[in-house]
Design an enzyme around this catalytic site. Structure first.
Site, PDB file in Angstrom:
ATOM      1  N   HIS A  24       0.806  -1.224  -0.155  1.00 32.98           N
ATOM      2  CA  HIS A  24      -0.002  -0.110  -0.066  1.00 32.98           C
ATOM      3  C   HIS A  24       0.969   1.197   0.226  1.00 32.98           C
ATOM      4  O   HIS A  24       1.341   1.605   0.905  1.00 32.98           O
ATOM      5  CB  HIS A  24      -1.070   0.067   1.071  1.00 32.98           C
ATOM      6  CG  HIS A  24      -1.856   1.206   1.315  1.00 32.98           C
ATOM      7  ND1 HIS A  24      -1.816   1.934   2.556  1.00 32.98           N
ATOM      8  CD2 HIS A  24      -2.924   1.544   0.382  1.00 32.98           C
ATOM      9  CE1 HIS A  24      -2.772   2.861   2.272  1.00 32.98           C
ATOM     10  NE2 HIS A  24      -3.524   2.555   1.174  1.00 32.98           N
ATOM     11  N   GLU A  73       0.466  -1.154  -4.622  1.00 29.97           N
ATOM     12  CA  GLU A  73      -0.747  -0.185  -4.870  1.00 29.97           C
ATOM     13  C   GLU A  73      -0.332   1.223  -4.824  1.00 29.97           C
ATOM     14  O   GLU A  73       0.575   1.660  -4.209  1.00 29.97           O
ATOM     15  CB  GLU A  73      -1.663  -0.331  -3.940  1.00 29.97           C
ATOM     16  CG  GLU A  73      -2.909   0.216  -3.726  1.00 29.97           C
ATOM     17  CD  GLU A  73      -2.844   1.775  -3.090  1.00 29.97           C
ATOM     18  OE1 GLU A  73      -4.007   2.608  -3.075  1.00 29.97           O
ATOM     19  OE2 GLU A  73      -2.049   2.081  -2.339  1.00 29.97           O
ATOM     20  N   ASP A  93      -1.732   5.482  -5.564  1.00 30.93           N
ATOM     21  CA  ASP A  93      -2.621   6.366  -6.056  1.00 30.93           C
ATOM     22  C   ASP A  93      -2.340   7.347  -7.145  1.00 30.93           C
ATOM     23  O   ASP A  93      -1.009   7.815  -7.073  1.00 30.93           O
ATOM     24  CB  ASP A  93      -3.216   7.201  -4.848  1.00 30.93           C
ATOM     25  CG  ASP A  93      -3.628   6.590  -3.733  1.00 30.93           C
ATOM     26  OD1 ASP A  93      -4.683   6.149  -3.694  1.00 30.93           O
ATOM     27  OD2 ASP A  93      -2.898   6.521  -2.692  1.00 30.93           O
ATOM     28  N   HIS A 109      -0.973  10.863  -3.045  1.00 29.93           N
ATOM     29  CA  HIS A 109      -2.500  10.386  -2.524  1.00 29.93           C
ATOM     30  C   HIS A 109      -3.311  11.832  -2.414  1.00 29.93           C
ATOM     31  O   HIS A 109      -4.503  11.998  -2.956  1.00 29.93           O
ATOM     32  CB  HIS A 109      -2.258   9.764  -0.935  1.00 29.93           C
ATOM     33  CG  HIS A 109      -3.902   9.484  -0.537  1.00 29.93           C
ATOM     34  ND1 HIS A 109      -4.480  10.512   0.383  1.00 29.93           N
ATOM     35  CD2 HIS A 109      -4.539   8.471  -0.604  1.00 29.93           C
ATOM     36  CE1 HIS A 109      -5.442  10.077   0.623  1.00 29.93           C
ATOM     37  NE2 HIS A 109      -5.474   8.621   0.241  1.00 29.93           N
ATOM     38  N   GLU A 161      -5.070   3.317  -8.016  1.00 24.77           N
ATOM     39  CA  GLU A 161      -6.179   4.167  -8.051  1.00 24.77           C
ATOM     40  C   GLU A 161      -6.339   5.298  -8.457  1.00 24.77           C
ATOM     41  O   GLU A 161      -5.329   6.446  -8.202  1.00 24.77           O
ATOM     42  CB  GLU A 161      -6.267   4.265  -6.310  1.00 24.77           C
ATOM     43  CG  GLU A 161      -7.790   4.937  -6.026  1.00 24.77           C
ATOM     44  CD  GLU A 161      -7.739   5.092  -4.473  1.00 24.77           C
ATOM     45  OE1 GLU A 161      -8.780   6.020  -3.960  1.00 24.77           O
ATOM     46  OE2 GLU A 161      -7.155   4.454  -3.727  1.00 24.77           O
TER      47      GLU A 161
END
Length: 265
Positions: A8, A35, A37, A50, A123
């Site tokens: 993450h 992962e 953003d 993020h 994301e």
């Protein structure tokens, strides 16, 4: 079958999130993938950030979408994580490049060059001033790497159902993950998501609604869960049949799963 473990924002428990250093550490810890953003800069680059602003990670009030990549490249986005590091004689020497704003292109290159397949969950953040341009740019980058087709190591996640439908148009071979903060959204979302979409509830949702995973599974959808950092949460996800755990502590979580003797895919 052992769930896959994605780092993450990198191995962000110990390293500054979304930095090259955090992702390289995740590889060393045996993460199955990353992962991240992404946001779009004013000059059209996808960067791994993020927040809407850089206040938290760089003590800078700049808004990512109003800044060019060259402006972002001057910032240190890692020092905040260990503010007293310069006073620790035993701490490894910092590599400047590892603490800079990371482009999605660079992260893709790291994954593409690695000795084994690295999964990547991207994301897209919404709302944003650029709207659907974010997914358009992402689709173009996926095509450059040949990752827009079926079998791609990339999946795209979003809380925005509209954004995921855009992804299906620009990269129809890429799987998508509908993120979900509240269990109450499931009855509505199940009517709008595709048959092969993955559901991505937060770990708090599974804790508070233990039957939710069963309902999602009965509807034929895989489950990816964020952010799984403790043994109790790992066991909860295993019992629920979760296929991917997204964790700040990929090495720790991998260790728990490997100790169970679970075979990797």
């Amino acid at each position: 079958m052992r769930p896959h473990v994605l780092a993450h924002r990198g191995a962000s428990h110990e390293h500054a999130e979304h930095t090259l250093g955090a992702y390289l550490a995740a590889l060393e810890e045996g993460a199955d993938g990353f992962e991240c953003d992404v946001r779009l800069t004013a000059d059209g680059h996808l960067v791994c950030v993020h927040d809407r602003t850089l206040r938290r990670v760089a003590s800078n009030r700049g808004i990512v979408s109003t800044m060019d990549l060259a402006e972002l490249a001057d910032l240190d986005v890692a020092a905040w994580k260990h503010p007293w590091a310069d006073l620790d004689d035993e701490r490894p020497e910092r590599v400047e490049e590892h603490g800079k704003v990371l482009t999605l292109r660079t992260l893709f290159e790291v994954a593409a060059d690695f000795e084994r397949t690295i999964e990547i969950a991207v994301e897209t953040k919404h709302p944003t001033r650029f709207g659907g341009l974010v997914e358009k740019r992402l689709g173009e980058l996926l095509a450059e790497f040949g990752w827009h087709r079926t079998g791609s190591p990339v999946r795209v996640m979003s809380f925005s159902n509209t954004a995921l439908h855009r992804v299906e148009r620009v990269a129809p071979g890429v799987r998508v993950v509908q993120l979900m903060r509240e269990a109450a959204y499931w009855p509505m979302l199940r009517r709008t998501i595709g048959r092969d979409w993955i559901m991505g509830p937060g770990i708090e949702v599974l804790r508070e609604h233990p039957r939710l995973a069963g309902r999602i599974g009965q509807a034929g959808h895989e489950i990816h869960v964020w952010t799984v950092n403790t043994e109790d949460d790992v066991r909860l996800c295993q019992a629920a049949g979760v296929t991917t755990l997204i964790s700040d502590r990929p090495g720790y979580v991998r260790g728990l799963l490997d100790d169970d003797g679970g075979a990797a895919r």
